[in-house]
Design a protein around this motif. Sequence first.
Motif, PDB file in Angstrom:
ATOM      1  N   ALA A   1      -5.570  -3.359  -5.857  1.00 47.73           N
ATOM      2  CA  ALA A   1      -5.489  -1.913  -6.093  1.00 47.73           C
ATOM      3  C   ALA A   1      -6.878  -1.299  -6.212  1.00 47.73           C
ATOM      4  CB  ALA A   1      -4.669  -1.642  -7.354  1.00 47.73           C
ATOM      5  N   PHE A   2      -7.791  -1.974  -6.893  1.00 47.84           N
ATOM      6  CA  PHE A   2      -9.160  -1.471  -6.989  1.00 47.84           C
ATOM      7  C   PHE A   2      -9.842  -1.479  -5.622  1.00 47.84           C
ATOM      8  CE2 PHE A   2      -9.065  -1.927 -11.645  1.00 47.84           C
ATOM      9  CZ  PHE A   2      -9.811  -0.811 -11.996  1.00 47.84           C
ATOM     10  N   ALA A   3      -9.561  -2.495  -4.811  1.00 47.90           N
ATOM     11  CA  ALA A   3     -10.169  -2.557  -3.481  1.00 47.90           C
ATOM     12  C   ALA A   3      -9.709  -1.400  -2.604  1.00 47.90           C
ATOM     13  CB  ALA A   3      -9.833  -3.888  -2.824  1.00 47.90           C
ATOM     14  N   ILE A   4      -8.456  -0.973  -2.770  1.00 47.28           N
ATOM     15  CA  ILE A   4      -7.927   0.140  -1.970  1.00 47.28           C
ATOM     16  C   ILE A   4      -8.321   1.485  -2.574  1.00 47.28           C
ATOM     17  CG2 ILE A   4      -5.837   1.248  -1.101  1.00 47.28           C
ATOM     18  CD1 ILE A   4      -4.519  -1.531  -1.090  1.00 47.28           C
ATOM     19  N   GLY A   5      -8.005   1.670  -3.861  1.00 42.50           N
ATOM     20  CA  GLY A   5      -8.272   2.951  -4.505  1.00 42.50           C
ATOM     21  C   GLY A   5      -9.746   3.251  -4.691  1.00 42.50           C
ATOM     22  N   GLY A   6     -10.573   2.212  -4.844  1.00 39.90           N
ATOM     23  CA  GLY A   6     -11.990   2.432  -5.061  1.00 39.90           C
ATOM     24  C   GLY A   6     -12.734   2.951  -3.847  1.00 39.90           C
ATOM     25  N   PHE A   7     -12.096   2.889  -2.663  1.00 46.35           N
ATOM     26  CA  PHE A   7     -12.745   3.370  -1.446  1.00 46.35           C
ATOM     27  C   PHE A   7     -11.964   4.493  -0.759  1.00 46.35           C
ATOM     28  CE2 PHE A   7     -14.615  -0.801  -2.008  1.00 46.35           C
ATOM     29  CZ  PHE A   7     -15.936  -0.609  -1.643  1.00 46.35           C
TER      30      PHE A   7
ATOM     31  N   GLY B   1       9.812  -8.040  -3.467  1.00 45.99           N
ATOM     32  CA  GLY B   1       8.638  -7.517  -2.783  1.00 45.99           C
ATOM     33  C   GLY B   1       8.426  -6.034  -3.015  1.00 45.99           C
ATOM     34  N   THR B   2       9.519  -5.308  -3.330  1.00 45.18           N
ATOM     35  CA  THR B   2       9.404  -3.892  -3.649  1.00 45.18           C
ATOM     36  C   THR B   2       8.533  -3.681  -4.880  1.00 45.18           C
ATOM     37  OG1 THR B   2      11.630  -3.545  -2.762  1.00 45.18           O
ATOM     38  CG2 THR B   2      10.715  -1.788  -4.130  1.00 45.18           C
ATOM     39  N   ARG B   3       8.706  -4.556  -5.874  1.00 45.00           N
ATOM     40  CA  ARG B   3       7.889  -4.427  -7.086  1.00 45.00           C
ATOM     41  C   ARG B   3       6.406  -4.587  -6.769  1.00 45.00           C
ATOM     42  NH1 ARG B   3       9.008  -7.637 -12.644  1.00 45.00           N
ATOM     43  NH2 ARG B   3      10.300  -5.773 -12.954  1.00 45.00           N
ATOM     44  N   THR B   4       6.069  -5.576  -5.965  1.00 47.39           N
ATOM     45  CA  THR B   4       4.659  -5.805  -5.629  1.00 47.39           C
ATOM     46  C   THR B   4       4.072  -4.610  -4.898  1.00 47.39           C
ATOM     47  OG1 THR B   4       5.060  -8.185  -5.467  1.00 47.39           O
ATOM     48  CG2 THR B   4       3.079  -7.322  -4.417  1.00 47.39           C
ATOM     49  N   SER B   5       4.790  -4.116  -3.915  1.00 52.68           N
ATOM     50  CA  SER B   5       4.280  -2.982  -3.137  1.00 52.68           C
ATOM     51  C   SER B   5       4.116  -1.742  -3.996  1.00 52.68           C
ATOM     52  CB  SER B   5       5.214  -2.692  -1.963  1.00 52.68           C
ATOM     53  OG  SER B   5       5.268  -3.791  -1.077  1.00 52.68           O
ATOM     54  N   MET B   6       5.074  -1.483  -4.896  1.00 47.06           N
ATOM     55  CA  MET B   6       4.998  -0.295  -5.741  1.00 47.06           C
ATOM     56  C   MET B   6       3.886  -0.421  -6.777  1.00 47.06           C
ATOM     57  SD  MET B   6       6.912   2.143  -4.834  1.00 47.06           S
ATOM     58  CE  MET B   6       6.593   3.086  -6.323  1.00 47.06           C
ATOM     59  N   VAL B   7       3.717  -1.604  -7.352  1.00 47.87           N
ATOM     60  CA  VAL B   7       2.660  -1.794  -8.353  1.00 47.87           C
ATOM     61  C   VAL B   7       1.288  -1.563  -7.728  1.00 47.87           C
ATOM     62  CG1 VAL B   7       1.484  -3.517  -9.777  1.00 47.87           C
ATOM     63  CG2 VAL B   7       3.966  -3.296  -9.881  1.00 47.87           C
ATOM     64  N   VAL B   8       1.054  -2.192  -6.580  1.00 46.11           N
ATOM     65  CA  VAL B   8      -0.237  -2.020  -5.902  1.00 46.11           C
ATOM     66  C   VAL B   8      -0.410  -0.571  -5.459  1.00 46.11           C
ATOM     67  CG1 VAL B   8      -1.639  -2.702  -3.916  1.00 46.11           C
ATOM     68  CG2 VAL B   8      -0.336  -4.424  -5.177  1.00 46.11           C
TER      69      VAL B   8
ATOM     70  N   LEU C   1       0.973   2.245  -6.656  1.00 46.60           N
ATOM     71  CA  LEU C   1       0.771   3.155  -7.779  1.00 46.60           C
ATOM     72  C   LEU C   1      -0.615   2.986  -8.401  1.00 46.60           C
ATOM     73  CD1 LEU C   1       4.239   3.070  -9.607  1.00 46.60           C
ATOM     74  CD2 LEU C   1       3.174   5.033  -8.497  1.00 46.60           C
ATOM     75  N   LEU C   2      -1.027   1.736  -8.618  1.00 43.78           N
ATOM     76  CA  LEU C   2      -2.344   1.504  -9.205  1.00 43.78           C
ATOM     77  C   LEU C   2      -3.453   2.042  -8.300  1.00 43.78           C
ATOM     78  CD1 LEU C   2      -1.996  -2.096 -10.719  1.00 43.78           C
ATOM     79  CD2 LEU C   2      -2.154   0.073 -11.958  1.00 43.78           C
ATOM     80  N   ALA C   3      -3.352   1.763  -7.009  1.00 41.26           N
ATOM     81  CA  ALA C   3      -4.373   2.246  -6.077  1.00 41.26           C
ATOM     82  C   ALA C   3      -4.406   3.770  -6.037  1.00 41.26           C
ATOM     83  CB  ALA C   3      -4.113   1.686  -4.677  1.00 41.26           C
ATOM     84  N   THR C   4      -3.235   4.406  -6.073  1.00 41.76           N
ATOM     85  CA  THR C   4      -3.175   5.866  -6.057  1.00 41.76           C
ATOM     86  C   THR C   4      -3.763   6.457  -7.329  1.00 41.76           C
ATOM     87  OG1 THR C   4      -1.178   5.788  -4.678  1.00 41.76           O
ATOM     88  CG2 THR C   4      -1.640   7.851  -5.835  1.00 41.76           C
ATOM     89  N   ILE C   5      -3.438   5.864  -8.472  1.00 42.63           N
ATOM     90  CA  ILE C   5      -3.984   6.355  -9.743  1.00 42.63           C
ATOM     91  C   ILE C   5      -5.501   6.205  -9.771  1.00 42.63           C
ATOM     92  CG2 ILE C   5      -4.065   5.909 -12.220  1.00 42.63           C
ATOM     93  CD1 ILE C   5      -1.093   5.149 -12.049  1.00 42.63           C
ATOM     94  N   ILE C   6      -5.992   5.052  -9.336  1.00 40.92           N
ATOM     95  CA  ILE C   6      -7.443   4.825  -9.336  1.00 40.92           C
ATOM     96  C   ILE C   6      -8.147   5.815  -8.423  1.00 40.92           C
ATOM     97  CG2 ILE C   6      -9.252   3.179  -8.669  1.00 40.92           C
ATOM     98  CD1 ILE C   6      -7.287   0.944  -9.549  1.00 40.92           C
ATOM     99  N   GLY C   7      -7.652   5.957  -7.201  1.00 38.68           N
ATOM    100  CA  GLY C   7      -8.272   6.885  -6.258  1.00 38.68           C
ATOM    101  C   GLY C   7      -8.189   8.336  -6.718  1.00 38.68           C
TER     102      GLY C   7
END
Length: 310
Positions: free
Chosen positions: A173-179, A103-110, A112-118
């Motif tokens: 990640a797009f749903a989080i970082g995009g807003f 579960g650590t991998r899932t949380s970190m992937v989402v 990191l992606l959300a942070t990079i996008i935002g």
Amino acid sequence: MSSNTRFVAPVKQTVVVDAVRVDERKSNLWLDAWRDLRRRPSFWVALAVSALIVLIAAWPTLFTQTSPYLGCELANSNGGPTAGHPLGFTRQGCDIWSRLVWGTRTSMVVGLLATIIGTVIGVIMGALAAFYGGWLDSLLSRIGDIFFTIPYIVAAIVVMTVLQEQRNELVLAFAIGGFSWASTARIMRAEVLRVKQADYVMGSIALGLSRFKTLLVHVLPNAMAPVIVVATISLGQAIVAEATLSFLGVGLGGTTMSWGNDISQAQTSIRTSPMALFWPSLALTIAVLAFITLGELLRDALDPKARAQR
């Protein structure tokens, strides 16, 4: 002896040179921040925990050989710790430790992606608005104000509900970082407004370098320090957002390894097996606290006024 005779004491010729103390060490914002951070034990603790979380996410097989999917047996439902299973079992008889690790991998992937996008959206919007000004500044600032008034958790719930057939880490990640980029854009805009008044920026334009190249080469590198701090803190917030959406059932699918999914599934048996809820909650708390603490320490170290007050 004449009354006009004057006696003058001999003057010793001495050469007085003002002492100048020269610090031979090179110094800039990042070196000063590093010298401040390395003396703080809390920085090393937060950095070590963050590095361990990243290591677990990158290579989960180093920490567990048990499959979180194939190792589930109903005979072990809500069982306590046994040999090879230090944290016990879930209601479905799955090993809690292996689910935490994967579960650590899932949380970190989402996260990191959300942070990079935002961060990318915020840097582009804030830098263009501040550097070019005029109608472009007014337009981008008003767009940022609109997104700033929208709670990104609510917006992500709407997006994930509409796209429930395409739920995966990238969409979430797009749903989080995009807003969630509006706050980064505001910070970037304020920093670019400060940096673009520097003499080296005006000199670059006077020497014939285009405004866009000046923005890329001179302005952005000197305006990124606050954005890096915000991105570190936003990583912890994005991990919380992923867990919240998964807990509410609108995040990742129930078969995906996620701390939010584990917390959601364990809440039904909190009275009979509270540890199944405790461990993923503890993992989420430690991860978020580590990244937010690291961001707060970076902010203090990169702020010259804060360093002067200590």
